[in-house]
Design an enzyme around this catalytic site. Structure first.
Site, mmCIF file in Angstrom:
data_model
loop_
_atom_site.group_PDB
_atom_site.id
_atom_site.type_symbol
_atom_site.label_atom_id
_atom_site.label_comp_id
_atom_site.label_asym_id
_atom_site.label_seq_id
_atom_site.Cartn_x
_atom_site.Cartn_y
_atom_site.Cartn_z
ATOM 1 N N ASP A 78 -8.868 3.812 -2.017
ATOM 2 C CA ASP A 78 -9.798 4.144 -0.940
ATOM 3 C C ASP A 78 -11.096 4.738 -1.477
ATOM 4 O O ASP A 78 -11.311 5.949 -1.424
ATOM 5 C CB ASP A 78 -9.137 5.109 0.044
ATOM 6 C CG ASP A 78 -7.922 4.479 0.709
ATOM 7 O OD1 ASP A 78 -7.738 3.253 0.561
ATOM 8 O OD2 ASP A 78 -7.156 5.210 1.356
ATOM 9 N N ASP A 89 0.867 -1.178 0.000
ATOM 10 C CA ASP A 89 0.000 0.000 0.000
ATOM 11 C C ASP A 89 0.909 1.235 0.000
ATOM 12 O O ASP A 89 2.121 1.110 0.143
ATOM 13 C CB ASP A 89 -0.870 -0.053 1.272
ATOM 14 C CG ASP A 89 -2.082 0.857 1.203
ATOM 15 O OD1 ASP A 89 -2.295 1.497 0.158
ATOM 16 O OD2 ASP A 89 -2.822 0.916 2.193
ATOM 17 N N GLU A 102 2.684 5.174 -3.804
ATOM 18 C CA GLU A 102 2.640 6.202 -4.880
ATOM 19 C C GLU A 102 3.937 6.984 -5.010
ATOM 20 O O GLU A 102 4.251 7.358 -6.148
ATOM 21 C CB GLU A 102 1.464 7.155 -4.606
ATOM 22 C CG GLU A 102 0.120 6.505 -4.742
ATOM 23 C CD GLU A 102 -0.234 5.565 -3.573
ATOM 24 O OE1 GLU A 102 0.297 5.808 -2.478
ATOM 25 O OE2 GLU A 102 -0.991 4.617 -3.782
#
Lengths: 927, 639
Positions: A595, A519, A522
């Protein structure tokens, strides 16, 4: 008492401040935290340009070298004054020539490479390790340039296609040979601009960029690239994820009739509570666009990992009086990098996907368990919680394969560690799940807690494995653990080191049934600009973060996936879910849409988002079932399960502030509905697994837009509500509360069987159907055969030896075809041929199982599995029995239920217990 | 195994009664069928139980699903909705989902669910059965004792209830009498005070006259002495008063000015006030009463804003905002301000503050909190017993719980459960709420009741005082006052006692008033750094050091007095109001055993108490034990 008048000024000043504050509290998406195009100098400049306003370049010294076309690009009119008046950073010094190289690859792929020459002050970044290593072996050796007309050169591209290089102004066109019909063109609107690197002219020239208190030092100045690409014969363009949208086709972002819109932004960002419909960038970036129209399909891919902005121009943008028909123009802008672009010429849309995945790789073959249902929550709190959830599934007879642990399972967000109070016996816990054939996934993020007692941090800082900030120190940002540093995964050595961390020895508490979730890659940096890493951070090889930002998560995903591969001695297929992605991520695992929110619009947007990912290679993707933020009403949750059961990646997930939502918490009726939805997925696992096999070979996604299967049916081109699962199954989502009816368009050419009531519907028509709460509309296309397994187990693991059901939907000529692929679901033995691959062909009342396992591959996968039931849809009544060869065995034919689940399944002609082996050749005749 | 199956087919008639120690596989025709169901399958053509179709005897357990409801495949996994019965000789029979049949996992302790030879399931029924029976016996023992304790408790509760009822009616009649007395005393007191007042006025008037006379005399004297002087003293006196007067006027003007300004601002604020409602909702209501006449220094921006909001709340709040309204209502306004800063004013923050702020969006934690905010969450949880959610469940009651999986740990509501894993129950104590007042003087008994005493004194006082006597006799007046004070304080004590008794008695204490003693009790349990306090009929809280979080206020009993529900506790950020469900179960002592937070801000606890040791349940358990013993395998099983 002082006069209130004297207080007014500060009061009035306060009002707008509070105003802002309140509105920003009301709308969760923090728009002003992210840069728009106007706040992004390269975007603002490029977007302001009109067609043919950029000083044009012309080719010089065109030749064939090393089997490729090479040339130099020079200004068309030497020393021409820059007319780009709105460009404060444009340079009036005559630019150095640019080097152009065009190569051609097997299968109809043209590659255009444009970079500065060796005299540039710095080497521009070219993204490594994305293109397949064998790509060079597939290059065609060009030997001849033709000159179809004065001022242009042409050369061979593929059967029926050629490429034309127009000399002045420089332009490239891919077109059909003979008709000369264009397919794709580059710079046909003269918007190609390449900001060359240069030294600062004087010290007061300000190259810095500031955004919300963050300063980007931009030491190398402006270096952006922009150009226009035209897709000819296109009705729509698709692709360039990741954006949330309720539309499958990309809507125009500029041009007549387009209200103000941002361009599509490709910049990997961790966006809190993202909107369901916006061109702003989300977690991943794939700069690949496809076009489709009745006459043509094509694709364009720009291998560039810097921030990219893409405008889709509405017809008439260049000339409102004469809007172009059958052509879509686009403008591509990037902050840095080089031009390394690929043109794919089709013909069919599936060809374009094959071409794209031919250079970036096809999706990895997942383990079978990963194709089943995943249960996740932030967070399953402790071992007791895990045990209770696991038991809950058994108690309610709902199968699941994987239980996930989010960040709270760690010791203070130090990944690879366990909270010893909550998870004192992680191996035992995994062992208990594994005893039921279940797996576990733990989260491992790229931010490393800056804690000297944490071995990962200690090693990484000692070895200098972190990304550096602009001043050369280890970059220190804030994420879950607090102060954190980020591994420089661009460096292959660091990736190797990272991969080692997943060995059973290094990852204490891990077992062979444990897999990984990446997770925040980015990367998410809570106190960084736009919640990410500063662009002037420095990576391996003096690469600036701005140059590789969009691929950071890709390298992390790659390193993790390789870690699991190493852990299993190259025998166990990795499973790694990543949030960030880039072109090529399909080779390393699954992704999900991040999300999302528990509302109907996010449910609706999930389909175009996943379809788009599939079109751009990332077929193993899904959205959080139920919605991550917020509490879904039971009806929404049920609808989400019903739809999510068809996502290629099927996982329920929830934010820690939400109420518990394990499937059995909403009353008996809803539990039954969710159980049914999950059962649908489990019964279709053989079909899904076969589709994953197809994807891993051809790049054709598991979940497909209708037009991929029906490229000639215009009605399907912008249908983002319904989708195909493989070639045979059409699914229509239900996206509204208490919806009573739905209009479903069934593509032309075939009839369709409603899998709920067995009724046949005509194709090429929109049907208004009643909507029931127990399922969403699904149809099997006439002429197809779907393999199922209708026995339900705790998890897919126990289904291995269960018998199959074949559902044969006959077309008008009473024929149908389908495939079944089976392997061990776990290892790479299939690469040595250890698999079963059958084609089932039904024609002339005879079903034949044909081996399509290539004989020369050798290898064998043993299976005792039989087919226990064959359901025939569309067969005229009168069938009495079935005769099976070899053996001249008979099987009864009778009416039987279309599905064994639920109470009200319609009856269909059923062959009872043919018990033929899936591994064998046989025929079955209906008499 | 196939051969075995065939053999057992041949002896199928016998096999109905024949039970083998190890892999005990009944014939195909009885496989997975409960004994009481066997007769259903006797005929040659059998109906699906759902009536949908018929099937032949050959189709029974032939590995092909004919009845969608699974009637024809009780012994195989062919029907997704089927059920499989394991005899579990030596233990308790169990019915499992047919998806468990031949799936490679041993589900029945007799191994009968795995008969295809892929896995060898040893027969563990004897050991498991023994353990289960022992547990059951122990549980029965607890219940037996518990039932006695409960009987006593119920008796006590009934007595206490009757006592309180009696006290209430007594107090009510006393209140009536006392009220009259107080009224009389009050009148008397007022008369005295009136007389005193008159006396005082008279005295003042006399004094004033006296002073006036003196002043006049003085002035005359002064004028005579200083006739050549300015009246400078007097002038300066006037001057010094002037500014005051100005101020008065100013004040007046400014009030008007403010009013007009105020309206203007109101209009400006109009456009956004709706959003603001969110933060100040509570304040607004609290302050709305005294705002209109609030012209004090504090009449600042916030005042204006709040006042406006009142108007808004009265009905102009647009729909669109209601979602946010409820959502941010819970958030302390300070938090909203922080959020605002994130989007608007992050430049002033340190990098760390910024990081925390952004993180807090996902976590909902106060950004200013220390890093161990995470740990807070962590420590809130603790190892909870996996059996809790299944409390109602009884794995061995296969009649009512067919679906239930056989599980050795399933004797969950065993009252003798070990507490080792739980937080220590810190015991119980009597309720010490804020409203607790000392009523001892009301209930103290003596030769003369307090009421008689008062009555006596009052009549004495009333008789003794001649109110028309002037001047008022001070000591007598004091006596009246004291008596009045005493009596009325007594009255208010009685009234508060009455109201607290009323408050108590209005509750539902169960069929036998068995929960009556809970009213004045709290139960405590310490877990890690938290102390949980549960006060039935009142509230439940979580205490950490000096800070207390309300987990909920008494709501009701649920599940026929097996669960106490506390709701509407302190609101969670981004979550619901806190609530607590306390599950009750039979135990010999009152003990709060376990507090957990299974879902965000929704707590759960277990309270063991003899009150739950009901006789019916005991009988049920004894019945079960009898069955378990009856199901004991024949002698060869013990070999």
């Amino acid at each position: 008492m002082p006069s209130p008048a004297s207080r007014s000024p500060p009061l009035l000043l306060l009002v707008p401040f509070l105003l802002l504050l309140l509105f920003s509290a009301a709308s969760a998406w923090k728009k002003d935290e992210f840069r728009n195009c106007n706040q992004t100098p390269f975007c603002k400049r490029a977007r302001g340009r009109k067609a043919h306003s950029v000083p044009s370049l012309s080719t010089a010294d065109i030749s064939i070298s090393d089997g490729a076309v090479v040339a130099r690009l020079l200004p068309s009119q030497p020393l021409r004054q820059a007319t780009d008046g709105d460009d404060p950073e444009s340079d009036t010094v005559p630019p150095r020539p640019l080097l152009l190289r065009i190569s051609v690859y097997q299968g109809g792929v043209l590659r255009l490479h444009i970079d500065e020459d060796a005299s540039a002050p710095r080497r521009r970044f070219q993204v490594p390790d994305v293109l397949l290593p064998d790509l060079d072996d597939r290059r065609l050796w060009l030997s001849r340039l033709s000159s179809p007309a004065a001022g242009s050169s042409s050369f061979y591209l593929a059967e029926g296609f050629e490429a034309v290089l127009v000399h002045d102004p420089f332009q490239i066109q891919v077109r059909r040979k003979g008709s000369g019909e264009p397919v794709l063109s580059f710079n046909s609107h003269g918007l190609f601009d390449f900001e060359q690197l240069r030294a600062k002219k004087n010290d007061d020239e300000d190259w810095e960029e500031r955004f919300r208190g963050h300063t980007d030092t931009r030491p190398h100045g402006p270096q952006s690239i922009s150009f226009d690409i035209s897709f000819h014969g296109a009705d729509f363009v698709y692709g360039i994820p990741e954006h949330a949208s309720t539309s499958l086709a990309l809507r125009p972002t500029s041009g007549p009739g387009v209200e103000f819109s941002e361009p599509y932004r490709l910049f990997n960002l961790d966006v809190f509570e993202y909107l369901d419909d916006s061109p702003f960038g989300l977690y991943g970036s794939i700069p690949f666009m496809l076009s489709h129209g009745a006459r043509s399909s094509s694709g364009f891919f720009w291998l560039n990992a810097a921030e990219m902005q893409i405008d889709v121009l509405g017809p008439g943008w260049d000339d409102p009086a004469a809007p172009a028909k059958d052509r879509i123009d686009t403008v591509w802008m990037s902050e840095a990098g080089v031009v390394d672009a690929f043109f794919f010429v089709g013909h069919e849309p599936k060809d374009v996907l094959r071409q794209y995945t031919g250079i970036t790789g096809t999706p990895a073959m997942p383990q079978e368990f990963a194709v089943a249902y995943h249960q996740c929550r932030w967070n399953y709190r402790d071992e007791e919680d895990v045990a209770a959830v696991d038991a809950g599934f058994d108690e309610h007879d709902i199968p699941y394969d994987v239980l996930w642990l989010d960040i709270e399972h760690t010791d203070g967000k130090r990944y690879f560690t366990w909270d010893r109070v909550l998870f004192p016996n992680p191996q035992e816990m995994q062992g208990k799940l594994a005893a039921k054939g279940r797996h576990m996934v733990t989260i491992v993020d790229p931010h490393i807690k800056r804690d000297d007692s944490f071995y990962i941090h200690k090693e990484a800082s000692e070895r200098g494995y972190y990304v550096k900030d602009a001043s050369g120190k280890d970059f220190d940002g804030w994420c879950w653990p607090g102060s954190s540093s980020y591994l420089d995964v661009l460096n292959p050595e660091i990736r190797e080191w990272w991969a080692e961390k997943f060995s059973f020895e290094n990852y204490v508490g891990s077992t062979p049934s444990l897999y990984i979730w990446n997770d925040m890659n980015e990367p998410s940096v809570f106190n960084g600009p736009e919640i990410s890493m500063p662009r002037d951070a420095i990576h391996f090889g003096d690469v600036e973060h701005r140059e590789l930002h969009n691929a950071y998560g890709y390298y992390f995903h790659m390193a993790t996936s390789n870690g699991l591969l190493k852990r299993g001695n190259g025998k166990d297929r990795p499973f790694v879910l990543s949030r960030a992605f880039f072109a090529g991520s399909q080779r390393y695992g699954a992704v999900w849409t991040g999300d999302n929110t528990a509302d109907w619009d996010h449910l609706r947007a999930s389909v175009p988002m996943i379809l788009t990912l599939g079109l751009t290679g990332m077929t193993f993707s899904g959205a959080d079932v139920g919605g991550f933020f917020g509490n879904p009403e039971p009806e929404l949750l049920v609808r989400w399960y019903q739809l999510g059961a068809y996502y290629p990646f099927f996982r329920a997930h929830a934010h820690q502030d939400t109420k518990r939502r394990e499937p059995w918490l909403f009353g008996e009726r809803n539990t039954a509905l969710i159980r049914e939805a999950v059962h649908v997925r489990y019964s279709l696992l053989p079909y899904y697994y076969t589709l994953f096999r197809e994807a891993s070979v051809s790049g054709i996604p598991v979940m497909r837009p209708l037009w991929l299967e029906f490229p000639a049916d215009k009605e399907t081109y912008n249908n983002g509500e319904a989708f195909m699962v493989g070639p045979s199954l059409l699914v229509q989502g239900i996206y509204e509360e208490r919806q009573k009816s739905v209009s479903v368009y069934l593509p032309a050419g075939q009839s369709w069987y409603n899998l709920r009531n067995g009724v046949s519907y005509a194709g090429g028509v929109s049907h208004k159907l009643e909507v029931s709460e127990d399922s969403i509309p699904t149809f099997q296309r006439a002429g197809t055969i779907i393999p199922r397994k209708d026995r339900f187990r705790r998890s897919s693991t126990q289904m291995v030896n269960d018998p199959y059901t074949l559902v044969i939907a006959l077309n008008g000529s009473f024929a149908a075809e389908g495939e079944l692929y089976v392997d061990d679901g776990k290892t790479y033995d299939f690469e040595q041929g250890a698999y079963i691959h059958r084609r089932f062909i039904f024609a002339d009342l005879k079903l034949t199982s044909v081996n399509i396992h290539p004989a020369n591959l050798g290898g064998k996968f043993p299976s005792d599995c039989v087919i226990e039931r064959i359901v025939l849809l569309g067969l005229p009544s009168g069938a009495k029995k079935a005769v099976i060869e070899p053996g001249n065995r008979e099987a009864n034919v009778e009416l039987g239920p279309l599905t064994l689940r639920g109470g009200s399944s319609p009856d269909a002609i059923t062959v009872r217990k043919p018990n033929v082996h899936i591994a064998d050749d046989w025929t079955l005749r209906i008499l | 195994m196939g051969a075995f199956l065939r053999i057992s087919l041949t002896i199928s008639c016998l096999s109905l009664f024949w039970i083998s120690a190890s892999a005990s596989i009944p014939s195909r025709e009885s496989l997975g069928i409960a004994p009481q169901d066997l007769s259903y399958y006797k005929s040659d053509v059998i109906k699906c139980k759902d009536g949908s179709k018929k099937f032949t005897k050959e189709q029974l357990n032939d590995e092909f699903c004919d009845c969608p409801d699974g009637t024809d495949e009780p012994g195989t996994s062919a029907c997704p909705q089927g059920k499989f019965y394991c005899p579990n000789a030596g233990h308790i029979p169990l019915t499992v989902f047919s998806s468990r049949v031949n799936d490679g996992i041993c589900d029945c302790c007799d191994g009968s669910d795995e008969y295809n030879g892929n896995v060898n399931c040893p027969n563990t029924c004897w050991e498991a059965g023994k353990v289960a029976r022992e547990k059951l016996q122990k549980k029965i023992a607890t219940f037996q004792m518990g039932v006695t304790v409960r009987r006593q408790e119920v008796e006590k509760a009934k007595q206490a209830f009757a006592q309180d009822k009696a006290e209430l009616s007594k107090l009510k009649s006393e209140e009536k009498i006392l009220k009259e007395h107080v009224q009389k005393l009050k009148e008397q007191k007022e008369r005295i005070e009136k007389a005193e007042e008159e006396e005082r006025k008279k005295r003042e008037e006399e004094q004033r006259k006296k002073r006036e006379a003196e002043r006049k005399a003085n002035e005359a004297k002064k004028a005579f002495e200083e006739s050549s002087h300015d009246n400078s003293d007097h002038a300066s006196e006037i001057l010094s008063e002037l500014p005051n007067q100005d101020a008065m006027e100013d004040h007046h003007d400014s009030a008007i000015e403010e009013k007009s300004d105020y309206t203007a601002e109101t209009e400006i604020l109009d456009s956004w006030a709706v959003g603001k409602v969110a933060n100040d909702h509570d304040d607004t209501i609290a302050k709305s009463g005294d705002e209109t006449d609030d012209t004090s220094e504090e009449s600042s921006f916030s005042h204006v804003e709040k006042q406006h909001l009142v108007g808004d709340q009265e009905g102009t709040m647009p729909e669109a905002n209601t979602g946010d309204y409820t959502r941010s209502k819970e958030a302390p306004s300070s938090h909203v301000v922080e959020e605002g800063q994130v989007s608007d004013n992050t430049e002033g923050l340190s990098r760390e503050e910024l990081g925390r702020l952004v993180a807090s969006r996902w976590t909902g934690e106060n950004a200013a909190e220390e890093e161990d905010g995470v740990n807070t969450v962590k420590e809130e949880r603790h190892e909870h017993d996996e059996n809790i959610p299944e409390e109602n469940h009884d794995g061995y009651n296969s009649d009512s719980d067919e679906d239930h999986n056989f599980d050795d740990d399933d004797l969950e509501d065993d009252p003798d459960m070990e507490f080792g894993d739980h937080g220590e129950p810190a015991g119980t104590y009597s309720y010490n709420g804020d409203d607790k007042t000392d009523y001892s003087d009301l209930t103290a008994s003596g030769s003369l009741s307090w009421l008689d005493k008062i009555q006596q004194t009052v009549s004495n006082v009333l008789q003794a005082i001649n109110i028309f006597k002037s001047p008022v006799n001070i000591s007598e007046a004091d006596a009246v006052r004291k008596n009045y004070d005493d009596s009325s304080s007594k009255l208010s004590k009685i009234q508060s006692r009455i109201s607290s008794l009323n408050e108590k008695l209005k509750h539902d204490f169960g069929k036998d008033k068995e929960f009556y003693s809970f009213y004045d009790h709290c139960f405590e349990s310490k877990q890690n750094k938290y102390v949980y306090k549960v006060c039935p009929f009142k509230k439940a809280s979580q205490v950490e050091g000096h800070s207390t979080t309300q987990l909920g206020y008494w709501d009701k009993f649920e599940e026929s007095y097996r669960v106490m529900l506390f709701s509407n506790g302190d609101r969670c950020w981004n979550g619901p109001d806190r609530s607590l469900k306390v599950r009750l179960r039979c135990g010999l002592k009152d003990e709060l055993l376990d507090v957990d937070e299974p879902s965000r801000c929704e707590y759960a606890a277990i309270l063991s108490t003899p009150v739950l040791c009901v006789e019916e349940k005991l009988k049920e358990l004894q019945e079960k034990l009898k069955d378990a013993n009856a199901n004991r395998p024949s002698v060869n099983d013990e070999l």
